[in-house]
Design an enzyme around this catalytic site. Structure first.
Site, mmCIF file in Angstrom:
data_model
loop_
_atom_site.group_PDB
_atom_site.id
_atom_site.type_symbol
_atom_site.label_atom_id
_atom_site.label_comp_id
_atom_site.label_asym_id
_atom_site.label_seq_id
_atom_site.Cartn_x
_atom_site.Cartn_y
_atom_site.Cartn_z
ATOM 1 N N CYS A 39 33.850 0.730 6.542
ATOM 2 C CA CYS A 39 35.568 0.744 7.102
ATOM 3 C C CYS A 39 36.257 1.358 7.067
ATOM 4 O O CYS A 39 36.719 1.311 6.263
ATOM 5 C CB CYS A 39 35.129 -1.000 7.018
ATOM 6 S SG CYS A 39 33.836 -1.998 7.038
ATOM 7 N N LYS B 102 21.467 16.988 12.738
ATOM 8 C CA LYS B 102 23.194 17.326 13.726
ATOM 9 C C LYS B 102 22.440 17.116 15.200
ATOM 10 O O LYS B 102 23.139 15.944 15.888
ATOM 11 C CB LYS B 102 23.331 18.732 13.387
ATOM 12 C CG LYS B 102 24.023 19.638 13.284
ATOM 13 C CD LYS B 102 25.356 18.965 12.545
ATOM 14 C CE LYS B 102 25.354 17.055 11.527
ATOM 15 N NZ LYS B 102 25.767 17.269 10.005
ATOM 16 N N TRP C 223 32.241 -1.162 10.716
ATOM 17 C CA TRP C 223 31.414 -0.870 10.776
ATOM 18 C C TRP C 223 30.358 -1.898 10.598
ATOM 19 O O TRP C 223 30.365 -2.171 9.096
ATOM 20 C CB TRP C 223 31.334 0.098 9.749
ATOM 21 C CG TRP C 223 29.807 1.036 10.475
ATOM 22 C CD1 TRP C 223 29.131 1.596 11.565
ATOM 23 C CD2 TRP C 223 28.133 1.038 10.150
ATOM 24 N NE1 TRP C 223 27.821 2.122 10.943
ATOM 25 C CE2 TRP C 223 27.792 1.943 10.864
ATOM 26 C CE3 TRP C 223 28.131 0.033 8.092
ATOM 27 C CZ2 TRP C 223 26.321 1.643 10.342
ATOM 28 C CZ3 TRP C 223 26.565 -0.145 8.651
ATOM 29 C CH2 TRP C 223 26.019 1.355 9.040
ATOM 30 N N HIS D 255 -0.256 20.272 10.471
ATOM 31 C CA HIS D 255 -0.821 19.297 10.038
ATOM 32 C C HIS D 255 0.026 18.134 10.487
ATOM 33 O O HIS D 255 -0.019 16.475 9.925
ATOM 34 C CB HIS D 255 -0.491 18.545 8.807
ATOM 35 C CG HIS D 255 -1.205 20.246 7.743
ATOM 36 N ND1 HIS D 255 -2.621 20.382 7.981
ATOM 37 C CD2 HIS D 255 -0.966 21.147 7.463
ATOM 38 C CE1 HIS D 255 -3.030 21.607 7.319
ATOM 39 N NE2 HIS D 255 -1.791 21.762 6.961
ATOM 40 N N GLU E 36 21.718 13.565 15.291
ATOM 41 C CA GLU E 36 23.098 12.528 15.412
ATOM 42 C C GLU E 36 24.146 12.673 16.644
ATOM 43 O O GLU E 36 24.569 11.430 17.093
ATOM 44 C CB GLU E 36 24.675 13.184 14.504
ATOM 45 C CG GLU E 36 23.478 12.795 12.744
ATOM 46 C CD GLU E 36 24.690 13.250 11.700
ATOM 47 O OE1 GLU E 36 24.736 12.996 10.788
ATOM 48 O OE2 GLU E 36 24.460 14.995 12.111
ATOM 49 N N ASN F 113 36.940 -3.587 2.571
ATOM 50 C CA ASN F 113 36.117 -3.236 3.361
ATOM 51 C C ASN F 113 35.469 -2.837 2.144
ATOM 52 O O ASN F 113 35.141 -2.673 0.724
ATOM 53 C CB ASN F 113 36.530 -1.096 3.106
ATOM 54 C CG ASN F 113 35.513 -0.002 2.779
ATOM 55 O OD1 ASN F 113 34.059 -0.647 3.673
ATOM 56 N ND2 ASN F 113 35.279 0.591 2.609
ATOM 57 N N GLY F 114 33.246 -2.280 2.205
ATOM 58 C CA GLY F 114 32.687 -3.064 0.921
ATOM 59 C C GLY F 114 31.967 -4.004 1.078
ATOM 60 O O GLY F 114 31.876 -4.316 2.294
ATOM 61 N N ARG G 69 35.794 6.324 10.078
ATOM 62 C CA ARG G 69 34.670 5.409 9.127
ATOM 63 C C ARG G 69 34.061 3.884 9.997
ATOM 64 O O ARG G 69 33.642 3.494 9.293
ATOM 65 C CB ARG G 69 36.273 5.032 8.434
ATOM 66 C CG ARG G 69 36.469 5.800 7.730
ATOM 67 C CD ARG G 69 38.189 5.276 6.905
ATOM 68 N NE ARG G 69 36.831 4.297 5.771
ATOM 69 C CZ ARG G 69 36.993 4.841 4.378
ATOM 70 N NH1 ARG G 69 37.098 6.315 4.398
ATOM 71 N NH2 ARG G 69 36.277 4.150 3.045
ATOM 72 N N GLU H 111 18.712 20.205 8.670
ATOM 73 C CA GLU H 111 19.856 20.208 9.065
ATOM 74 C C GLU H 111 20.286 20.488 10.668
ATOM 75 O O GLU H 111 20.364 19.362 11.559
ATOM 76 C CB GLU H 111 21.144 20.476 8.630
ATOM 77 C CG GLU H 111 22.061 20.997 8.298
ATOM 78 C CD GLU H 111 22.402 19.183 8.012
ATOM 79 O OE1 GLU H 111 22.116 18.382 7.851
ATOM 80 O OE2 GLU H 111 24.218 19.412 8.934
ATOM 81 N N LYS I 61 31.676 7.663 9.105
ATOM 82 C CA LYS I 61 31.179 9.617 8.291
ATOM 83 C C LYS I 61 31.088 9.048 7.186
ATOM 84 O O LYS I 61 30.302 9.555 6.330
ATOM 85 C CB LYS I 61 32.783 9.667 9.056
ATOM 86 C CG LYS I 61 32.993 11.034 7.901
ATOM 87 C CD LYS I 61 33.135 12.098 8.275
ATOM 88 C CE LYS I 61 33.331 13.483 7.410
ATOM 89 N NZ LYS I 61 31.520 14.114 8.383
HETATM 90 C C1 G6P Z 1 27.349 9.147 6.488
HETATM 91 C C2 G6P Z 1 27.706 10.294 7.567
HETATM 92 C C3 G6P Z 1 26.801 11.906 7.336
HETATM 93 C C4 G6P Z 1 27.080 12.262 5.767
HETATM 94 C C5 G6P Z 1 26.568 11.261 4.461
HETATM 95 C C6 G6P Z 1 26.943 11.252 3.530
HETATM 96 O O1 G6P Z 1 26.149 9.590 6.888
HETATM 97 O O2 G6P Z 1 27.685 10.270 8.962
HETATM 98 O O3 G6P Z 1 27.781 12.955 8.153
HETATM 99 O O4 G6P Z 1 26.290 13.153 5.659
HETATM 100 O O5 G6P Z 1 27.507 9.951 5.290
HETATM 101 O O6 G6P Z 1 28.204 11.604 3.253
HETATM 102 P P1 G6P Z 1 28.886 11.738 2.264
HETATM 103 O O7 G6P Z 1 30.140 12.146 1.960
HETATM 104 O O8 G6P Z 1 28.217 11.466 0.949
HETATM 105 O O9 G6P Z 1 28.294 13.741 2.024
#
Ligand code: G6P
Length: 609
Positions: free
Chosen positions: A2, A486, A74, A505, A489, A100-101, A27, A482, A604
């Site tokens: 958050c 992407k 969040w 497989h 997401e 937050n936490g 966040r 990756e 994020k």
């Molecule tokens: C969240 C974000 C991702 C990120 C992941 C790890 O899920 O949406 O984009 O890769 O956290 O975050 P970090 O800050 O540890 O790289």
């Protein structure tokens, strides 16, 4: 996860809190709220959904007061409803809290407080803090700071907290444990934020709270850190590390596109001062390079995109340094059976440096006496503080939820680290061409960015598809994973990334006429095998989109579409190859009319486990 914001000063707080929350929206964006101290006590407004809903509410029902706190949520404990949105207030409504936490023992505390007659109005773990502070204030402690400090002794877990009380107008008390919190000092008051971006350019000086600290911020400009002398506090104040230019869209329609486009410069910044003509200098590695290079095993711990960068780092370090590397999802690392001990090194990889699982994994490694090392973008982040040695990316703040420039920054940092350790171990043979390659990287990334128009037309032809499969081999595997992440997401496509050899497989069963299969088919030692995998997919009706090396005449014979990239050493493939895959996800998300900067259900910075 958050975002927390606070303001105490001479201006009307609510608009400033909103501006800060707008910056922190990455966040969490399933609900938001603000509370201010008014002459009648505490007033608050909360709304479900994105910040615009709170903005609209505040327009209809404005809040007065020059001291206030705010929050983007969040959801973890309780659904995103108005009742569960922060700020939370105590029974008498005279204490308000944003958090937050995670308060781990909140159920036990809630029962205790309910038995004492407290009525709870939300399902959150946070609300217990408001009641605890009200209870402490009732015992007659002289200050809000004392009441907060007394309440904190009951809490187990992680928190960044900002608290106001109608009994103590003119001040905010903040506390931190395992969750980042910054204080910003400006001409018109003092601010509090989970991330420096929340200061919105209005802070000329910044102080990062440390674990266990409690701060009091006053509207008259005075400030205190509990147990810290004014001189020691002053010595920790630094200039802001984030400017408005860094966090604005800068004329782009989306932050994600801006951050994709920033990558040539971002990579230049990772390399700056570190890449010599035939050597690598990494300040954060010097003191521990011997121990790192002599590790029995290197573990890497990370989540999400950072995990994929770590998979790339594994291949590089195993290939160039010949040390066995294990990459673990951080959420799977902190159990008792993990075999890490003092002969090992553990590298935490995290853009934000505040991801809960990654931090817990590093704490476990420290307990086991392993050498710990951090690769992060956030100077002074929890990861940087925990590890004490590492590499900063310096790619600038990344604000779009889906990580782009941090991934290529992390991959570049891994290339530097692998080359430095290879040198340390005397493995010189492969180093020179790669050092030259690193110097070329920003140019190659610029070339890769020119594929955007082609990618737009590819998206136009496949955007009806619901599913996509990404395949690669060797250095291309992390890239396939990756690319799929992407697309999932940002465009909500059911995307899967695989090592291409695995196609037969299982995943081939998903291939139907027209299913997009994105193949990382850049020149490499496994090129022939990749061609065979593309043929397999094609034979089942796949629409094959290949990343191909310019001048390659074989890939175009198999693929339906070729996205051509410069001829790069395969060890750097993940960095240059990431660009078209990021663009593919971005363009597909935009074509579907989605909010690519803030995808549904995501955030994020994941500061909860
Ligand atoms: C969240 C974000 C991702 C990120 C992941 C790890 O899920 O949406 O984009 O890769 O956290 O975050 P970090 O800050 O540890 O790289």
């Amino acid at each position: 996860m958050c975002g927390i914001i606070g303001y105490a000063g001479s201006r009307n707080a609510a608009p400033l809190l909103l501006q800060g929350l707008r910056r922190l929206e990455y966040r969490g964006y399933d609900s938001a709220g603000v509370a201010t101290l008014t002459c009648e006590g505490i007033a608050h407004r909360r709304a479900v959904g994105k910040l615009v809903n709170l903005e609209a509410l505040l327009e209809k029902e404005p809040l007065l007061g020059t001291v206030g706190i705010g929050h983007n949520r969040w959801a973890t404990h309780g659904k995103p409803t108005v009742e569960n949105a922060h700020p939370h207030t105590s029974c008498n409504g005279r204490v308000a809290v944003v958090h937050n936490g995670t308060i781990e023992n909140y159920i036990e505390l809630r029962k205790e407080l309910e038995a004492e007659g407290c009525t709870f109005s939300s399902e959150t773990d946070t609300e217990v803090v408001a009641h605890l502070v009200e209870r402490a204030l009732r015992t007659g402690v002289p200050s809000l700071e004392d009441a907060v400090a007394a309440s904190l002794t009951h809490l187990r877990g992680a928190y960044a907290l900002a608290i106001i009380s109608a009994e103590h107008p003119g001040e905010i008390v903040a506390a931190r444990l395992s969750s980042a919190l910054f204080i910003g000092f400006g001409a018109e008051g003092v601010m509090l934020s989970s991330d420096e971006v929340g200061f919105n350019g209005s802070a000329s000086e910044v102080l990062a709270l440390e674990d266990g600290e409690v701060a009091t911020l006053c509207a008259d400009g005075s400030r205190r850190l509990r147990g810290v002398s004014a001189e020691d506090m002053q010595a920790r104040i630094t200039p802001p590390s984030v400017s408005l230019d860094d966090i604005d869209k800068g004329g782009y329609p989306h932050l994600m596109l801006k951050e994709i486009d920033e990558q040539p410069d971002a990579i230049r910044n990772v390399l700056r001062g570190r890449l010599g003509t035939n050597s690598i200098k990494l300040g954060g590695v010097e003191a521990i390079k011997g121990r790192l290079a002599d590790s029995r095993r290197i573990y890497m711990v990370a989540c999400g995109t950072s995990y994929h960068a770590a998979l790339f780092g594994k291949r590089l370090i195993e290939g160039l340094v010949r040390i066995p590397v294990e990459v673990a999802l951080a959420s799977e690392f902190f159990h008792e059976d993990v075999l890490v001990d003092k002969r090992d090194s553990v590298i935490g990889v995290s853009q934000s440096g505040s991801t809960f699982d990654t931090l817990r994994a590093i704490e476990l490694a420290k307990k086991r006496k392993a050498l710990t090392f951090g690769i992060t973008n956030r100077v002074g982040s929890e990861l940087a503080q925990l590890t004490g040695a590492g590499i900063y990316l310096h790619v600038g703040p990344e604000c779009a939820v889906a990580s782009t420039k941090a991934f290529t920054g992390q991959a570049t940092a891994f290339a530097l680290l692998a080359l430095r350790l290879a040198y340390e171990r005397g493995y010189m043979q492969d180093i020179q061409p790669l050092i030259r390659g690193l110097a070329m990287l920003p140019k190659w990334v610029e070339q890769a960015l020119r594929t955007r128009a082609q990618i737009q037309s590819i998206v136009a032809s496949i955007s009806k598809a619901q599913r996509a499969i990404f395949i690669g081999r060797g250095y291309g595997v992390p890239l396939a994973l990756e690319g799929a992440l992407k697309l999932k997401e940002v465009a909500y496509i059911d995307a899967h990334g695989y090592a291409a050899g695995e196609l037969k497989h299982g995943p081939l069963a998903l291939v139907e006429e027209g299913t997009p299969v994105v193949a990382v088919a850049l020149r490499s030692k496994v090129h022939t095998a990749m061609l065979a995998n593309m043929e397999e997919a094609k034979a089942r009706g796949a629409h094959v989109i290949a990343l191909a090396t310019q001048g390659d005449y074989e890939v175009p014979c198999v693929a339906d579409e070729c996205i051509e990239l410069p001829d790069i050493p395969e060890e750097l493939m993940a960095i240059v190859g990431a660009i078209p895959l990021q663009l593919l996800a971005y363009e597909w998300g935009v074509a579907k009319g989605l909010d690519v900067d803030q995808p549904r259900n995501l955030a994020k910075s994941v500061t909860v486990g």
